[in-house]
Scaffold this motif. Structure first.
Motif, PDB file in Angstrom:
ATOM      1  N   GLY A  17       0.858  -1.186   0.000  1.00  0.00           N
ATOM      2  CA  GLY A  17       0.000   0.000   0.000  1.00  0.00           C
ATOM      3  C   GLY A  17       0.887   1.227   0.000  1.00  0.00           C
ATOM      4  O   GLY A  17       1.982   1.207   0.574  1.00  0.00           O
ATOM      5  N   ILE A 111     -13.446   7.319  -0.366  1.00  0.00           N
ATOM      6  CA  ILE A 111     -13.068   6.207  -1.240  1.00  0.00           C
ATOM      7  C   ILE A 111     -13.073   6.624  -2.716  1.00  0.00           C
ATOM      8  O   ILE A 111     -13.987   7.285  -3.197  1.00  0.00           O
ATOM      9  N   PHE A 113     -10.581   5.617  -6.732  1.00  0.00           N
ATOM     10  CA  PHE A 113      -9.736   4.639  -7.421  1.00  0.00           C
ATOM     11  C   PHE A 113      -9.006   5.310  -8.572  1.00  0.00           C
ATOM     12  O   PHE A 113      -9.417   6.373  -9.063  1.00  0.00           O
ATOM     13  N   GLY A 135      -7.407   0.906  -5.503  1.00  0.00           N
ATOM     14  CA  GLY A 135      -8.360   1.663  -4.710  1.00  0.00           C
ATOM     15  C   GLY A 135      -7.685   2.765  -3.907  1.00  0.00           C
ATOM     16  O   GLY A 135      -6.545   2.623  -3.456  1.00  0.00           O
ATOM     17  N   THR A 137      -8.099   4.764  -0.462  1.00  0.00           N
ATOM     18  CA  THR A 137      -8.795   4.719   0.823  1.00  0.00           C
ATOM     19  C   THR A 137      -9.305   6.093   1.225  1.00  0.00           C
ATOM     20  O   THR A 137     -10.444   6.245   1.672  1.00  0.00           O
ATOM     21  N   ARG A 138      -8.452   7.123   1.028  1.00  0.00           N
ATOM     22  CA  ARG A 138      -8.784   8.459   1.507  1.00  0.00           C
ATOM     23  C   ARG A 138      -7.758   9.458   0.998  1.00  0.00           C
ATOM     24  O   ARG A 138      -6.642   9.086   0.585  1.00  0.00           O
ATOM     25  N   SER A 173      -3.516   4.644  -0.478  1.00  0.00           N
ATOM     26  CA  SER A 173      -4.093   3.608  -1.339  1.00  0.00           C
ATOM     27  C   SER A 173      -4.562   2.422  -0.510  1.00  0.00           C
ATOM     28  O   SER A 173      -4.133   2.213   0.633  1.00  0.00           O
ATOM     29  N   ASP A 174      -5.436   1.610  -1.092  1.00  0.00           N
ATOM     30  CA  ASP A 174      -5.753   0.303  -0.525  1.00  0.00           C
ATOM     31  C   ASP A 174      -4.547  -0.619  -0.738  1.00  0.00           C
ATOM     32  O   ASP A 174      -3.697  -0.349  -1.604  1.00  0.00           O
ATOM     33  N   ASP A 176      -3.756  -2.892  -2.606  1.00  0.00           N
ATOM     34  CA  ASP A 176      -4.095  -3.590  -3.849  1.00  0.00           C
ATOM     35  C   ASP A 176      -2.883  -3.852  -4.723  1.00  0.00           C
ATOM     36  O   ASP A 176      -2.992  -4.518  -5.756  1.00  0.00           O
TER      37      ASP A 176
END
Length: 492
Positions: A17, A111, A113, A135, A137-138, A173-174, A176
């Motif tokens: 992340g 959220i 992306f 993704g 997150t914030r 980020s997520d 991912d």
């Protein structure tokens, strides 16, 4: 794409992340009117608020809010109408307040992306890619800390508070991301977006965009996340890849030898290519977050957001699709052009005057080729878009040939001189005078009777030989079109 690390007994995979800290393009700090200009004398841009003098209250920079919302829209993210500023408590010498004003549970952007195009990691000239959705997150607003300086005194550390209070967007980020290359391409994509939006200049060398990579490994097939280590302040995409590769191998080695991973913050040493411990990683509880009593909740309206939407420029993905659709260039080339706002702007100026595919060749093959060979960055390029347009003008008009133009570009690249000056000084102007070219052709034919006989007997491919000899004798200055037409007549 799966990135795996083979241990002695087990096969592991990566989970990554990224936290990107992007300095907001604004002339003043987040909560004061102090300047954010880079490179000014140390401690010359520090207000009473930045220095945490008693009784000094923060005042919100409205333009920073505007820039954060604009960035959130560029990240396909939810914009929160109500957000809260918190105090994140920790002690550093370069943080005079003893806390950082940030956002924790209620950030301004939620959220979202981004779509990342990642090159397949193969050798050779393979330009294939795959797409990866990462993704978000914030995105939250926070103020930067100052800078500790350790190399200007033998026994003391010095403090520069010029950066203290500078407005940052932290984009989280997520988890991912699964390969070091994906992480690098994700950072490139975020950089391209904020530069296109003009919300951050993306200058990683100056620290205006920095990446912290959270790295963990787990056995292939497991779903539970491993213990992560955070690598702080990575300042180039190359170092992002190097740091993650080293950290992944380090964690696998520990696990394969029966150890366990300690959650910690680490630094990357670009000289040795290794990460090293900076401090044990704190959890949110350790920071004692609580709402800042000096700042009320930040409330924005949907109308404010809608007004920003109306000002949104064309983003890299949309521009790439347009280039492919309207200009007929490949997805790969369109991706190269649109990942950097400066390069994209340069190309846009070229195609105002010349055909896109010619501009693409002279930019990505000729100019980029010279830049890569010399190790010159686009920011330090001596050839302006106007100068390259002028060079293409001389080819189009027949003043010089494409071959001579490459020689002219070599000189332009080294000196920054204009094409007109170089062509005049070097005598590069193309010869189109029929009588002058005819004399050269007659000489070439007279000097090569054997080749003439072979050509006349049916070896048509020797026509290229005669063209080459004429161009050689004219030192590349004969107009190729005139040469071809005259040779066709002479060799009947």
């Amino acid at each position: 794409m799966t990135y795996t690390i083979q241990g002695k007994n087990n096969l592991y995979e990566l989970v990554i992340g990224c936290e990107i800290h992007a300095q907001i393009a604004t002339e003043s700090k987040l909560f004061s009117r102090s300047s954010t200009t880079f490179g000014n004398p140390q401690n010359s841009q520090v207000s009473f608020v930045d220095a945490a003098m008693p009784g000094m209250l923060p005042v919100m920079n409205e333009f920073a809010v505007y820039q954060a919302v604009k960035t959130g829209l560029g990240l396909n993210a939810q914009i929160n109408l109500r957000s809260i500023f918190d105090r994140k408590n920790y002690f550093y010498a370069d943080l005079p307040q003893g806390y950082q004003i940030s956002q924790f549970s209620d950030p301004i952007v939620g959220i979202g992306f981004v779509e990342v195009e990642v090159p397949n990691e193969k050798h050779g000239e393979d330009k294939s890619t795959y797409k990866k959705r990462v993704g978000i997150t914030r995105l939250h607003l926070e103020q930067d800390a100052g800078k500790s300086i350790h190399d200007q005194h033998p026994t003391l550390s010095l403090i520069d508070l010029n950066r203290c209070g500078v407005a940052l967007m932290e984009i989280v980020s997520d988890p991912d991301i699964t390969t070091p290359t994906e992480a690098a391409e994700y950072v490139k994509k975020i950089r391209a977006i904020v530069r296109a939006l003009n919300t951050c200049d993306g200058d990683m060398e100056k620290g205006n965009l920095r990446c912290d990579a959270n790295v963990s490994v787990r056995k292939v097939g497991e779903t539970k996340l491993g213990t992560r280590c955070e690598i702080k302040n990575l300042n180039s995409t190359r170092n992002i890849v190097r740091a993650i590769e080293f950290e992944a191998a380090r964690q696998v080695d520990i696990l394969e030898n029966g150890g366990s991973i300690n959650q910690e913050t680490r630094l990357f040493d670009a000289i040795t290519g290794e990460t090293r411990t900076m401090r044990s990683k704190e959890d949110a509880m350790d920071y004692r977050y609580f709402p800042d009593p000096d700042l009320p909740p930040l409330v924005i309206t949907q109308e404010f957001i809608d007004d920003i939407k109306k000002t949104m420029p064309e983003l890299p993905d949309a521009k790439k699709e347009r280039y492919v659709r309207e200009l007929g260039i490949s997805e790969y080339d369109a991706g190269v052009l649109t990942m950097d706002a400066d390069i994209c702007g340069y190309f846009e100026k070229l195609i105002e005057k010349h055909e896109a595919k010619i501009c693409l060749t002279w930019l990505t093959v000729e100019l980029f080729g010279r830049m890569n060979k010399a190790g010159v960055s686009f920011e330090n390029l001596k050839i302006s878009s106007d100068d390259l347009i002028a060079l293409l003008d001389t080819i189009k008009s027949g003043e010089i040939s494409g071959k001579i133009a490459k020689d002219v570009m070599d000189i332009m690249f080294e000196t920054g001189d204009t094409p007109a000056k170089i062509i005049e000084e070097k005598g590069f102007k193309q010869v189109s005078d029929v009588s002058a070219i005819e004399k050269i052709i007659d000489t070439v034919i007279a000097n090569n009777p054997d080749k003439l006989a072979e050509y006349l007997s049916g070896k048509d491919k020797l026509f290229g030989f005669f063209v080459g000899q004429v161009m050689k004798e004219s030192k590349g200055q004969a107009n190729p079109n005139v040469v071809n037409e005259m040779l066709k007549e002479k060799l009947k």
